[in-house]
Write a protein that holds these residues in place. Structure first.
Motif, PDB file in Angstrom:
ATOM      1  N   TYR A  35       0.852  -1.176   0.000  1.00  0.00           N
ATOM      2  CA  TYR A  35       0.000   0.000   0.000  1.00  0.00           C
ATOM      3  C   TYR A  35       0.891   1.230   0.000  1.00  0.00           C
ATOM      4  CZ  TYR A  35      -3.771  -3.106   1.637  1.00  0.00           C
ATOM      5  OH  TYR A  35      -4.686  -4.114   1.758  1.00  0.00           O
ATOM      6  N   PHE A  45      -4.212   0.851  -1.972  1.00  0.00           N
ATOM      7  CA  PHE A  45      -3.732  -0.441  -2.458  1.00  0.00           C
ATOM      8  C   PHE A  45      -2.866  -0.284  -3.707  1.00  0.00           C
ATOM      9  CE2 PHE A  45      -3.817  -4.872  -3.475  1.00  0.00           C
ATOM     10  CZ  PHE A  45      -3.994  -4.957  -4.852  1.00  0.00           C
TER      11      PHE A  45
ATOM     12  N   GLN B   2      -9.765   5.766  -3.042  1.00  0.00           N
ATOM     13  CA  GLN B   2     -10.244   5.441  -1.706  1.00  0.00           C
ATOM     14  C   GLN B   2     -11.747   5.372  -1.716  1.00  0.00           C
ATOM     15  OE1 GLN B   2      -8.549   7.982   1.226  1.00  0.00           O
ATOM     16  NE2 GLN B   2      -6.507   7.182   0.922  1.00  0.00           N
ATOM     17  N   ASN B  31     -16.638  -7.948   4.220  1.00  0.00           N
ATOM     18  CA  ASN B  31     -16.513  -7.538   5.614  1.00  0.00           C
ATOM     19  C   ASN B  31     -15.962  -6.125   5.691  1.00  0.00           C
ATOM     20  OD1 ASN B  31     -13.475  -7.593   5.987  1.00  0.00           O
ATOM     21  ND2 ASN B  31     -13.777  -9.758   5.496  1.00  0.00           N
ATOM     22  N   GLN B  33     -13.438  -3.701   8.296  1.00  0.00           N
ATOM     23  CA  GLN B  33     -12.460  -3.795   9.378  1.00  0.00           C
ATOM     24  C   GLN B  33     -12.080  -2.393   9.854  1.00  0.00           C
ATOM     25  OE1 GLN B  33      -9.170  -6.471   8.313  1.00  0.00           O
ATOM     26  NE2 GLN B  33     -10.442  -7.357   6.683  1.00  0.00           N
ATOM     27  N   TYR B  35      -8.876  -0.303  11.696  1.00  0.00           N
ATOM     28  CA  TYR B  35      -7.454  -0.331  12.016  1.00  0.00           C
ATOM     29  C   TYR B  35      -7.078   0.954  12.734  1.00  0.00           C
ATOM     30  CZ  TYR B  35      -6.619  -4.337   8.905  1.00  0.00           C
ATOM     31  OH  TYR B  35      -6.614  -5.580   8.325  1.00  0.00           O
ATOM     32  N   LEU B  48     -13.058  -6.872  13.151  1.00  0.00           N
ATOM     33  CA  LEU B  48     -13.631  -7.189  11.837  1.00  0.00           C
ATOM     34  C   LEU B  48     -15.092  -7.532  12.030  1.00  0.00           C
ATOM     35  CD1 LEU B  48     -12.098  -9.567   9.167  1.00  0.00           C
ATOM     36  CD2 LEU B  48     -14.438  -9.905   9.951  1.00  0.00           C
ATOM     37  N   LEU B  92     -13.525  -4.915   2.590  1.00  0.00           N
ATOM     38  CA  LEU B  92     -13.106  -5.995   1.703  1.00  0.00           C
ATOM     39  C   LEU B  92     -14.321  -6.328   0.855  1.00  0.00           C
ATOM     40  CD1 LEU B  92     -10.578  -7.861   1.280  1.00  0.00           C
ATOM     41  CD2 LEU B  92     -11.880  -9.590   2.521  1.00  0.00           C
ATOM     42  N   THR B  96     -12.710 -10.064  -3.987  1.00  0.00           N
ATOM     43  CA  THR B  96     -11.439  -9.363  -4.057  1.00  0.00           C
ATOM     44  C   THR B  96     -10.674  -9.616  -2.763  1.00  0.00           C
ATOM     45  OG1 THR B  96     -10.337  -7.231  -4.413  1.00  0.00           O
ATOM     46  CG2 THR B  96     -12.309  -7.219  -3.076  1.00  0.00           C
ATOM     47  N   ASP B  97      -9.386  -9.346  -2.776  1.00  0.00           N
ATOM     48  CA  ASP B  97      -8.578  -9.551  -1.574  1.00  0.00           C
ATOM     49  C   ASP B  97      -7.894  -8.280  -1.113  1.00  0.00           C
ATOM     50  OD1 ASP B  97      -8.214 -12.473  -3.166  1.00  0.00           O
ATOM     51  OD2 ASP B  97      -8.602 -12.568  -1.008  1.00  0.00           O
ATOM     52  N   LYS B  98      -8.244  -7.152  -1.718  1.00  0.00           N
ATOM     53  CA  LYS B  98      -7.590  -5.908  -1.335  1.00  0.00           C
ATOM     54  C   LYS B  98      -8.500  -5.090  -0.443  1.00  0.00           C
ATOM     55  CE  LYS B  98      -9.025  -3.576  -5.582  1.00  0.00           C
ATOM     56  NZ  LYS B  98      -8.557  -3.076  -6.899  1.00  0.00           N
ATOM     57  N   LEU B  99      -7.904  -4.470   0.562  1.00  0.00           N
ATOM     58  CA  LEU B  99      -8.640  -3.587   1.451  1.00  0.00           C
ATOM     59  C   LEU B  99      -8.696  -2.187   0.851  1.00  0.00           C
ATOM     60  CD1 LEU B  99      -7.226  -4.558   4.969  1.00  0.00           C
ATOM     61  CD2 LEU B  99      -9.504  -5.042   4.072  1.00  0.00           C
ATOM     62  N   PHE B 101      -9.314   1.510   2.054  1.00  0.00           N
ATOM     63  CA  PHE B 101      -9.331   2.275   3.285  1.00  0.00           C
ATOM     64  C   PHE B 101     -10.076   3.598   3.147  1.00  0.00           C
ATOM     65  CE2 PHE B 101      -6.543   0.158   6.325  1.00  0.00           C
ATOM     66  CZ  PHE B 101      -5.919  -0.780   5.521  1.00  0.00           C
ATOM     67  N   GLY B 102     -10.618   4.031   4.279  1.00  0.00           N
ATOM     68  CA  GLY B 102     -11.203   5.357   4.339  1.00  0.00           C
ATOM     69  C   GLY B 102     -10.141   6.400   4.609  1.00  0.00           C
TER      70      GLY B 102
END
Lengths: 113, 111
Positions: A35, A45, B2, B31, B33, B35, B48, B92, B96-99, B101-102
């Motif tokens: 990232y 990402f 984003q 889902n 999450q 952080y 999560l 997520l 897909t497997d990428k997060l 983010f806000g």
């Protein structure tokens, strides 16, 4: 090691130079993510590896950016002909599917002068 | 780009007070999450919540998810000075497997 390790922690370079950023994931984690985080923003990402292959590289901003993970463990993010706009913190994370929780390293702060 | 928008951007409270942060997102998710990030470096996973869950607790953390409104909230109860950090939601998406983010909420807790 116990966590994700990123080296160097700080990198200062000149515009036009080539840089390599290293990520050592948690042992046994098959998934690895890169990232980029600019000041005041959330991480964005770049690329995701499952094992040795790049499963999703849709976040790489242009062809100056490239990443490898030849043995399915350590990964290197390579940036050619760096530009001042590349300055950011580059974060690496790893996970162990099927868990979706990602474990992050402390990041590499890249400064392009 | 984003996906998540968080509010407030910054929050200052006294120790012992509760802190609430909100997150909105745009697409269907698998889902969501939360952080935490100290000093602009590594992120630490907090909690999560899956798309079929509405509320989840972990210690002093309470997370809610409203998939019809595409929003989530994080409540930190009885805050401490050590809770001072930036908090990010990350989604997520399905398949897909990428997060994603806000933009984050910067929380300052004064002793």
């Amino acid at each position: 090691g116990a966590g994700v390790s990123q080296t160097p922690s700080n990198k200062v370079t000149e515009k036009g130079k080539y840089v390599e950023l290293r990520c050592d994931p948690i042992s046994g984690h098959t998934a690895l993510y890169w990232y980029r985080q600019s000041l005041g923003q959330g991480p964005e990402f770049l690329i995701y590896f499952q094992g040795t292959g790049a499963a999703d590289d849709s976040g790489l901003p242009n062809d100056r950016f490239f990443a490898v993970r030849p043995e399915g463990s350590v990964s290197t993010l390579k940036i050619q002909r760096t530009e001042r706009g590349d300055s950011a913190v580059y974060l690496c994370a790893s996970s162990s599917p099927p868990s979706d929780i990602q474990y992050f390293g402390a990041g590499t702060r890249l400064s392009v002068l | 780009s984003q996906q998540g928008e968080e509010d407030p951007q910054a929050l200052s409270i006294q120790e012992g007070e509760n802190a609430t942060m909100n997150c909105s997102y745009k697409t269907s998710i698998n889902n969501l999450q939360w952080y935490r990030q100290n000093s602009g470096r590594g992120l630490v996973h907090l909690i999560l919540i899956r798309s079929n869950e509405r509320e989840k607790h972990s210690g002093r953390l309470r997370v809610t998810l409203d998939t019809s409104k595409k929003s989530s909230s994080l409540l930190i109860t009885a805050s401490r000075a050590a809770d001072t950090a930036s908090y990010f939601c990350a989604t997520l998406s399905i398949n897909t497997d990428k997060l994603i983010f806000g933009t984050g909420t910067r929380l300052q807790v004064f002793p």
